[in-house]
Design a protein around this motif. Structure first.
Motif: not given
Length: 127
Positions: A100-117
């Motif tokens: 499938g398309s990994p866009t949902l996973f990438i969006g979740i990971i982007a939110a995790i990275c921004v929150g971590t920073i």
């Protein structure tokens, strides 16, 4: 039938190479199209993602600036491999529907990275 239309029709017909790619990418695939949620769950359970999740938790727990940088760079490399540097077999498997398309996973990971920073950022003076 012209060469362009014939090529388009042949490109839409799944071939033996695609079936082999699906057997490599998803050995137990039942033939149903994979949704974005299913793909996100599959990608979240890969060993690389689990190691990066543990690294993210450690960086957040110890509020480490350098740890969060390392984890964000690791997530960036993982997502880059999924998108830009994907092997040809993954691209063919996406076209077939077993990946499938990994866009949902990438969006979740982007939110995790921004929150971590933001969480591990040093405090500013004057607050």
């Amino acid at each position: 039938m012209g060469p362009v239309r014939g090529g388009v029709i042949l490109a839409l017909v799944p071939g033996a190479a695609w079936a082999q790619d699906c057997a490599v990418q998803r050995p137990g695939w039942d033939g149903a199209a994979v949704s974005a949620v299913q793909e996100a769950m599959f990608l979240a359970y890969t060993p690389a993602a689990l190691v990066l999740f543990l690294g993210t938790i450690a960086a957040l727990r110890f509020k480490s600036h350098w740890g969060s940088l390392a984890v964000v760079l690791g997530w960036t490399a993982f997502v880059s491999f999924l998108t830009m540097f994907a092997p040809a077999s993954r691209v063919a498997a996406v076209a077939e529907g077993c990946v499938g398309s990994p866009t949902l996973f990438i969006g979740i990971i982007a939110a995790i990275c921004v929150g971590t920073i933001f969480y591990t950022a040093p405090p500013t003076e004057g607050r």
